[in-house]
Scaffold this motif. Structure first.
Motif: not given
Lengths: 548, 548
Positions: A457, A483-484, A487-488, A490-495, A517, A519, A528, A531
Motif C-alpha cells: 500500500f 473519495w466520492t 469513485a464516480e 472510476g477509481v477506488l481508493f480505500a478511505p 490507502r 493498493s 495502475l 488510475a
C-alpha cells in the motif's frame, strides 16, 4: 544482528489468559486419550466416515516453479505483462511454467500427505508433513529466543487475531496498537467490549518512548480501564502506513513489554514483501546478479537481510506471532499459523476445536504438497521472486505518480513519518490566467506520502488545509467528497478514516488531513497508470488547480 | 406430507439477537459499497494479491462417479470389501471408478468456478455456482415454508453452531436441547456462560409434552435464568441416541416454539443417512429394483421419502438450519451452510468476516466442481448410494451383535426409547457349574439398544444394576471400569457420560445405567466383527457370566 538473550523454557504467562479462555473446557476424554493412541486399537468411538466414502481419488495441481519470477526487476515478468496478454485474448495460465503434483487418497509412502488423512476429522495442530515444514521454517527464518515454542495452524490471521485477543482479554480491557491500524483487527475486538489504545507512530512504526510514557503514566481511573497487557502490532509493511520497524526499535518495544508485562501479538502478513527503499526511475542501480535457482546458501543469505520477527528477541515466550499463506500462496488458502508458547497454544487449540476445527483439508493437502515439492529453499526462492514482483509494482506505481505530479522530497521532523523522506505532490499542470488570478497559491502541496518499504500500500496524506474551502473541522467532509469524486470517475481508493485506531483519540495530530490507502498489489500495470491519470485530473480539479 | 402454512416473508425476529451480535460493526464501507460494484472500476482499495501470484495454474481431481455405491445392499460394495483388498496389498483407490474434473485459474466460460476467484479474498456468502447449487438444493429438498430464506456458507456445523448460539444468546441464558446430546455443542457454549436446558426424549427424539411443560411452567427465579428462547436439536440420527423425529412430532415442536417464541437451530449432519428400520438377517426382504442411474424422477421420489427438515414447517423464519459436507463429501471439507432468515444471516455473515472469513477456496473450488459435474440428480444419487453403504454397515454391525449375544426384542414403555423395540442382550455362553452355583441370575440383560434408523452410531445402555457388585451410585465407576477393560483389550467405544447434556440434571432417569456410543461408520467390516467378539468376551467377564 545484535546478540539476544536465549532461554530454554518460556516463562509462566498464564495470568494473561482471559476468563473466556479459562472457561473453555478441556476435552472430557483427556484422561482417556492414551488409549486412543494405542497402535492397532479398534476405534469405534468417533463419528469418522470411512475414507472410501470421500468422492475424490486424488487431487492434482499444476504448480508454478519456484523460480517463476525474476529476482531483479524486469519488464518481461509474468505479472507485469499479463495485461498485454489479456489484450490479445490469451490466458495468463498458458504462459505459466508449471510442474504437476498429486495428492492421492491413500499414501504410497507412509507419512506422506494423503487425502484419507487430510480430508478426515483432524487435529487442529497440523498434519505431519506440514507441521515438520513449519517447524523447520520457523527455526530457520524467525529463530525464536525461547526453545519450547509451538506451531499451531489456524484459518488465517483474521481467525488468528480473534482467537488471540479473546484468549488474552476480558471485556472492558484495552489493546495497545498503532494509531493507524488494520480496521478488521479493531472490528474483531469491539463486540467483546475490548477497546483499542492507540500509540503514536513515526517512520519506523510504533514509537517506543510514547509506549513507555503511556504505560508508566497509566491511570486506570481516568482511562476507565486497567493498564493494557496486550499489544496488536503490524511491524512489517505496517497497514496502512507501509513503514517497517527497525531492529533497534523492536528490541526497545520488546523490552518495554517485558517491563510492563505486555503480550505482543505480531500480525505479520507482509513479512516477505520487504521491498527496500524506493528510488526514482533514473536513480535506480541494477541489483547484484543472482543465480535465480533455489539454493541453501542463497536462502540463508536472503533470510539474514530480512527484518527480524519479535520472536527473535522473545526470550520469555510473550509473543504470539501470526503467519498466513494469504499473501504468499493465496488469500483463499485460509491457512496460517500461530507461533507461541505452549500454554497459549493449548488454549488457542481448544478454541479452534469449537469454531472452524482444523483448517480445510483440501487446502492443507494442496499447500503441503506445494511446499514439500518446492522444499524449503524452493519456497524461499518463490518468496524472493514474489518480493521482486511487488517491488516492481511499487516502483511502477510511484513512477506513475512522479510522471503525473511534481514530487518534492523533504525530511519529516514530526508525525507518523518522522525520520523519513516525505514526497510532497503538487500540480505539474500550468494554471490558466483565470485560475492564477483567482487563487494566489502556487505549487501548493495537494498530498504527500512516503514510498513504502514493505507491503502492498501507499498511504497518502491529503493536505486538505490547502483546499480553498478548508475550514478546521471539515476534513472528513472533504476527504469523503474527494473519495466520492474519484469513485464516480472510476477509481477506488480505500478511505483513510477507516484505518484510525480510535476516531475519538484526543492526541491525534491528523486534524488537518484526510488520507487514502492505495493498493498496488492487484491491478494490471495499465490500470495502475490509468488510475493515476484519473486521480491527477480529479485531485487538481478538486483543489481547483485546473479549470473544470 | 401434511399441508403447512406458507408465507412470503419471514417475521421480524431481531429481538432474539444477542448483545454480542448487535455489537458487531457493519463494515464502515457499507454506504460506499455501491461504488465497489461499478463495472470496470479501477479498484485500488483492497489488499488483494494479483491472481498471477497464486502458484497454482489449475487443480484437477479424479472424482468418484455418483453411482459408485449400489442402491441395494450387496456384498461386493467397495467399502465393505476394502479390508479384503487391504489384506492382499492393493489400494482401494485402484478400484474406484472416477472421472477427471479440472478447475482452471482463469475461467474458460464466464461465471464458471475458477481459482482466480475462489483463491482470492471472497465474500462469505458463497461463490456464484455454489450459491446457485445450494439454492436449488434447498428448494428441492427442504422446501422452506417462508420465501425470503438465505443460504450462507460456513466452515461446517461446529462453526455454524458457535456462530448461531453467540448470535442469539447472552451470557446467563439457557439453550433447550435433548437430554443426551453432542458434547461439542455444549463445549462451544459453556465458555460464554450459556447453559444447556435438557428436555426429556423418547424414541422419536425430544418430547413435545415435556417441552411444553418446561416452557409453560418456567420459573426464572428458581431456574436462575430467563425462559430459554433458543433450541439446539439434532432431529435425524440424533447424536448419540440414533433416533429420528417423526413428521407429527416435528410439527408439534415447531408449533410450541412459535407459541413460546423459541428459535430452532437444527443441526442435521446425518440427514442423508436415514437408514430405515433394522431387521434380522433372515427377515430382510430384497429392496425394489432401481435404475441405479441419476435421474430427476428418482431424485424427486427419493427426496419425498426423507423426514422433512424443520424448514418445511417454518412459515415464520425461526429456524436456523445447519448443513455440512462433512458426512456427504468429507469432514476435511470444512464447508457447510446456514439456511435462515436474512436478518440472522446478515449478523452471521459479519461474524464470519472477523473469524475464518470465507471457507477455504481450494475446498470451495473442488467441491463446487464436483457438485456441478455431478449435477443435482448426480449428487442425490451419490447420497442414496452412501445411505445404502451406511445401512449395510449398521446391518453388519448389529448382525455381529446378534451372533455374539442373545438378543431379545421388547417394546419400551418409558424412557428415551419409549415407543421403540428395544433389543436386550444377554450371554449366549453356557455358564460353568461353578458360575451357576455362584450366581443365581440367568439370562441377565447386560446391555440393551435400539437399532438406529439414521446416522452412524449404536447407543448402548449398560444394565449396570445387573452387575454383581452394583450398588446405587457406583454406575459411573462401573461404566469407566468396563470402558477401560475394553480399551485395554483393544476396543475403543465412546464413553456415554460425555453425551449427558447436563450431568447435574435432577430429572435424569438414567441413574441405574451407563452408556456407550459405538460408531459403525469407519472401521473395516473385519474389524467391526473382531471388535464385537472382543466386546462379548470382555463384557461377559465383566458381568461374571464367564470364567476368567
Amino acid at each position: 544482528m545484535m546478540s539476544v538473550e536465549k532461554r530454554t523454557k518460556s516463562v509462566d504467562l498464564s495470568h494473561h489468559l482471559s476468563e473466556l479462555s479459562k472457561a473453555r473446557p478441556i476435552s472430557p476424554l483427556k484422561g482417556l486419550m492414551k488409549y486412543f493412541a494405542q497402535p492397532g486399537i479398534l476405534a469405534l468411538a468417533g463419528g469418522l466416515p470411512s475414507p472410501a466414502y470421500f468422492p475424490v481419488s486424488d487431487i492434482s495441481a499444476n504448480v508454478l516453479v519456484p523460480e517463476s519470477f525474476a529476482l531483479s526487476p524486469t519488464e518481461s515478468s509474468t505479472s507485469s505483462m499479463s495485461w498485454l496478454w489479456k489484450l490479445f485474448g490469451s490466458h495468463n495460465a498458458t504462459k505459466e511454467k508449471t510442474q504437476a503434483v498429486t495428492v492421492p487418497k491413500y499414501p504410497v509412502v507412509k507419512g506422506e500427505i494423503n487425502l484419507a488423512t487430510s480430508l478426515q476429522y483432524g487435529s487442529a495442530a497440523a498434519q505431519g508433513q506440514l507441521q515438520d515444514f513449519l517447524k523447520h521454517f520457523i527455526s530457520e527464518v524467525y529463530r525464536p529466543a525461547f526453545e519450547d515454542w509451538t506451531a499451531l495452524i489456524d484459518t488465517g490471521n483474521t481467525d488468528g487475531w480473534l482467537r488471540a485477543v479473546t484468549t488474552l482479554c476480558n471485556p472492558g480491557e484495552g489493546v495497545l496498537c498503532e494509531e493507524w491500524t488494520y480496521p478488521s483487527a479493531i472490528a474483531s475486538m469491539l463486540p467483546y467490549n475490548i477497546k483499542p489504545v492507540p500509540v503514536a507512530m513515526d517512520g519506523l512504526g510504533m514509537k517506543s518512548d510514547d509506549l513507555e510514557n503511556l504505560l508508566s503514566q497509566w491511570d486506570p481511573v481516568s482511562r476507565q480501564m486497567p493498564r493494557p497487557h496486550v499489544m496488536y502490532i503490524v511491524p512489517v509493511g505496517q497497514n496502512p502506513s507501509g513503514s517497517t520497524m527497525s531492529v533497534a526499535r523492536k528490541k526497545q518495544i520488546y523490552d518495554i513489554c517485558v517491563k510492563y508485562d505486555v503480550i505482543i501479538v505480531e500480525d505479520d502478513p507482509y513479512y516477505f514483501l520487504q521491498l527496500g527503499t524506493y528510488a526514482f526511475k533514473d536513480d535506480r542501480s541494477p541489483s547484484a546478479t543472482l543465480s535465480g535457482k533455489p539454493s541453501a546458501d542463497e536462502s540463508k543469505q536472503y533470510v539474514s537481510t530480512l527484518a527480524p520477527s519479535f520472536l527473535y528477541f522473545d526470550y520469555e515466550g510473550r509473543v504470539i506471532r501470526l503467519d498466513t499463506f494469504s499473501k504468499t500462496i493465496a488469500p483463499g488458502s485460509r491457512l496460517g499459523w500461530f507461533t507461541c508458547n505452549p500454554v497459549f497454544a493449548e488454549r488457542l487449540e481448544r478454541q479452534g476445536e469449537t469454531s472452524a476445527q482444523a483448517p480445510c483439508g483440501f487446502g492443507q493437502a494442496v499447500i503441503t504438497k506445494i511446499l514439500t515439492h518446492w522444499t524449503y529453499d524452493g519456497y524461499i526462492r518463490w518468496l524472493r521472486g514474489l518480493r521482486t514482483e511487488y517491488q516492481q509494482r511499487r516502483n511502477f506505481f510511484i513512477d506513475c505518480l512522479a510522471e503525473e505530479f511534481h514530487l518534492h522530497a523533504v525530511p519529516a521532523v514530526a508525525g507518523v513519518w518522522e525520520g523519513c523522506s516525505v514526497y510532497q505532490a503538487s500540480s505539474k499542470v500550468k494554471k490558466s490566467a483565470r485560475m492564477t488570478e483567482k487563487y494566489s497559491a502556487r505549487n501548493r502541496t495537494m498530498f504527500s506520502f512516503v514510498p513504502p518499504v514493505a507491503g502492498m500500500f501507499v498511504w497518502m496524506r491529503l493536505h486538505l488545509d490547502q483546499h480553498p474551502s478548508f475550514v478546521p473541522g471539515n476534513e472528513d467532509t472533504l476527504e469523503t467528497k474527494l473519495w466520492t469524486k474519484l469513485a464516480e470517475n472510476g477509481v477506488l481508493f480505500a478511505p483513510g478514516w477507516i484505518f484510525a485506531a480510535n476516531a475519538i483519540a484526543e492526541d491525534s495530530d491528523n486534524n488537518d488531513s484526510g488520507h487514502f490507502r492505495i493498493s498496488f498489489s492487484n491491478a494490471e500495470f495499465a490500470d495502475l497508470k490509468n488510475a493515476v491519470t484519473i486521480f491527477g485530473r480529479v485531485i487538481r480539479e478538486f483543489f481547483q488547480e485546473e479549470d473544470l
